[in-house]
Design an enzyme around this catalytic site. Structure first.
Site, PDB file in Angstrom:
ATOM      1  N   GLY A  23       0.800  -1.229   0.000  1.00 46.91           N
ATOM      2  CA  GLY A  23       0.000   0.000   0.000  1.00 46.91           C
ATOM      3  C   GLY A  23       0.823   1.264   0.000  1.00 46.91           C
ATOM      4  O   GLY A  23       0.272   2.375  -0.097  1.00 46.91           O
ATOM      5  N   ARG A  74       4.409 -11.097  10.533  1.00 50.45           N
ATOM      6  CA  ARG A  74       5.059 -11.896  11.585  1.00 50.45           C
ATOM      7  C   ARG A  74       4.140 -13.000  12.094  1.00 50.45           C
ATOM      8  O   ARG A  74       4.585 -13.917  12.780  1.00 50.45           O
ATOM      9  CB  ARG A  74       5.454 -10.989  12.755  1.00 50.45           C
ATOM     10  CG  ARG A  74       6.543 -10.019  12.392  1.00 50.45           C
ATOM     11  CD  ARG A  74       6.708  -8.945  13.449  1.00 50.45           C
ATOM     12  NE  ARG A  74       5.608  -8.003  13.456  1.00 50.45           N
ATOM     13  CZ  ARG A  74       5.527  -6.922  14.207  1.00 50.45           C
ATOM     14  NH1 ARG A  74       6.497  -6.649  15.053  1.00 50.45           N
ATOM     15  NH2 ARG A  74       4.495  -6.092  14.135  1.00 50.45           N
ATOM     16  N   TYR A 154      23.445  -4.088   1.412  1.00 57.15           N
ATOM     17  CA  TYR A 154      24.199  -4.477   2.613  1.00 57.15           C
ATOM     18  C   TYR A 154      23.827  -5.892   3.093  1.00 57.15           C
ATOM     19  O   TYR A 154      24.291  -6.323   4.132  1.00 57.15           O
ATOM     20  CB  TYR A 154      24.113  -3.423   3.724  1.00 57.15           C
ATOM     21  CG  TYR A 154      22.732  -3.025   4.207  1.00 57.15           C
ATOM     22  CD1 TYR A 154      21.883  -3.917   4.837  1.00 57.15           C
ATOM     23  CD2 TYR A 154      22.300  -1.703   4.088  1.00 57.15           C
ATOM     24  CE1 TYR A 154      20.648  -3.542   5.306  1.00 57.15           C
ATOM     25  CE2 TYR A 154      21.051  -1.303   4.547  1.00 57.15           C
ATOM     26  CZ  TYR A 154      20.223  -2.230   5.155  1.00 57.15           C
ATOM     27  OH  TYR A 154      18.993  -1.855   5.620  1.00 57.15           O
ATOM     28  N   PRO A 195      17.792  -2.945  -4.130  1.00 55.28           N
ATOM     29  CA  PRO A 195      17.734  -1.559  -4.598  1.00 55.28           C
ATOM     30  C   PRO A 195      18.708  -0.673  -3.820  1.00 55.28           C
ATOM     31  O   PRO A 195      18.942  -0.876  -2.636  1.00 55.28           O
ATOM     32  CB  PRO A 195      16.299  -1.113  -4.285  1.00 55.28           C
ATOM     33  CG  PRO A 195      15.580  -2.316  -3.728  1.00 55.28           C
ATOM     34  CD  PRO A 195      16.637  -3.266  -3.255  1.00 55.28           C
ATOM     35  N   PRO A 197      19.350   3.649  -3.155  1.00 53.58           N
ATOM     36  CA  PRO A 197      18.380   4.628  -2.658  1.00 53.58           C
ATOM     37  C   PRO A 197      17.294   5.002  -3.665  1.00 53.58           C
ATOM     38  O   PRO A 197      17.588   5.465  -4.763  1.00 53.58           O
ATOM     39  CB  PRO A 197      19.243   5.849  -2.312  1.00 53.58           C
ATOM     40  CG  PRO A 197      20.548   5.644  -2.983  1.00 53.58           C
ATOM     41  CD  PRO A 197      20.722   4.190  -3.228  1.00 53.58           C
TER      42      PRO A 197
END
Ligand code: HXC
Ligand code: NAP
Length: 289
Positions: A23, A74, A154, A195, A197
């Site tokens: 969304g 979760r 990272y 990706p 930034p």
């Protein structure tokens, strides 16, 4: 640079795709392009009012069908509920985009154990929950499927100040590569995108809070000198979600303008050396013959 849609108009025709965190931000941008390419969409996250508003706007914009379903990634039973609702609405499910995430910047020693766990749970547990629940369903029904996971660069370099996110994204990358091999026999394909930034309200407010945005302009860390456009990411995601990429499996595709490699190159800082100094160095080299 081109920021128009890249794939054929029917590239995802008739496919039903679940987008977690669909969304807002990048999830919404990728989902909107999937709709333009003929897909039905199921968007899911914790805030149902955000999802419902987004679904309406995305339908108006594209003429496609969007089903918003509330879910905390979760919680496994909530994940199973999304899958059930998606099948009720559209019959089969063909694709899953694991995009939901939580993140913030902080010196690690300042984090409570709850803060660490919450990020790891959203990113790693959330992604494994959806992958396992839908994967089992596809295997049981002997249906092929495509999974695309959003990680970060990272995930393989690690990074200070976002340690819970780095641990979790590394786990997601390991799962992507592992299951790409294990589940290929079921015609289930997994890939990832890392990706660099791409401005979004969610990421910028948490990764560049306060006046950090003025001190650290993300565009300055990217060799091509700019941040990403959402459609550039959407084009890549649609390709990896579509059957055009049927032979791509277990891959992570970086889309960051060269950002992480610039950080990794030992002499990349020589970018700061002015042209006049290079001229001087060249001239002194010439003198020595
Ligand atoms: C330190 C923090 C914190 C912060 C929350 N906590 N924010 N600790 N620094 N900035 C701690 C709280 O004190 C609390 O611990 C625990 O984390 C849970 O916080 P809640 O606010 O209760 O949790 P919740 O409301 O569920 O929010 C989850 C969240 C939030 C992760 C904290 O940021 C969120 O909803 N994010 C979702 C969207 C998001 O993060 N998008 C950005 C993705 S960008 P205690 O011990 O006090 O109870 C991304 C880009 C990566 O991943 C790469 C970019 C280049
Ligand atoms: P965003 O808009 O904040 O997206 C995060 C989404 O995850 C939100 O829609 C959020 O919705 C959802 N979410 C968070 N916790 C959830 C939970 N427990 N259960 C279900 N949904 C949950 O940020 P974004 O920038 O678009 O990020 C999208 C993805 O790109 C993330 O995986 C991020 O790590 C990755 N990424 C972004 C960048 C960037 O520069 N923007 C760079 C690298 C990677 P609710 O709050 O409604 O739950």
């Amino acid at each position: 640079m081109r920021t128009d849609g890249m794939l054929k108009e029917d590239a995802l025709k008739g496919q039903t795709i679940i987008v977690t965190g669909g969304g807002t931000g990048l999830g919404r941008a990728m989902g909107t392009y999937f709709l333009e390419l003929g897909a039905n969409l199921v968007i899911t996250s914790r805030k149902i009012e955000v999802l419902e508003k987004a679904a309406k706007e995305m339908e108006e914009q594209t003429g496609g069908k969007v089903l918003p379903v509330q879910c905390d990634v979760r919680e496994y039973d909530q994940v199973e509920n999304v899958i059930a609702k998606a099948k009720e609405a559209f019959g089969e499910i063909h694709g899953l985009l694991n995009n939901a995430a939580g993140n913030f910047v902080s010196p690690t020693e300042r984090l409570s154990h709850r803060a660490v766990n919450i990020v790891i749970d959203i990113v790693l547990k959330g992604t494994t929950n959806f992958t396992l629940a839908l994967g089992k369903d596809w295997i049981r029904a002997k249906q092929p499927g495509t999974i695309l996971n959003i990680v970060t660069t990272y995930a393989w370099t690690g990074s200070g100040y976002v340690v819970p996110s780095a641990c979790a994204k590394a786990g997601v990358l390991a799962m992507t590569r592992s299951l790409a091999v294990e589940w290929a026999k079921y015609q289930i394909r997994l890939n990832a995108i890392a990706p660099g930034p791409f401005p979004t309200e969610g990421a910028w407010s948490r990764l560049l809070p306060g006046d950090l945005i003025d001190k650290f302009d993300p565009a300055k860390l990217v060799p091509v000198g700019r941040v990403g456009e959402h459609q550039e990411l959407a084009n890549l995601a649609a390709y990896l979600m579509s059957d055009y990429s049927a032979y791509v499996n277990g891959e992570v595709v970086t889309i960051d303008g060269g950002e992480w490699l610039m950080g990794a190159g030992e002499f990349s800082h020589l970018e700061k050396v002015p042209q006049e100094m290079w001229d001087m160095l060249e001239a002194s080299r010439g003198k020595k013959g």
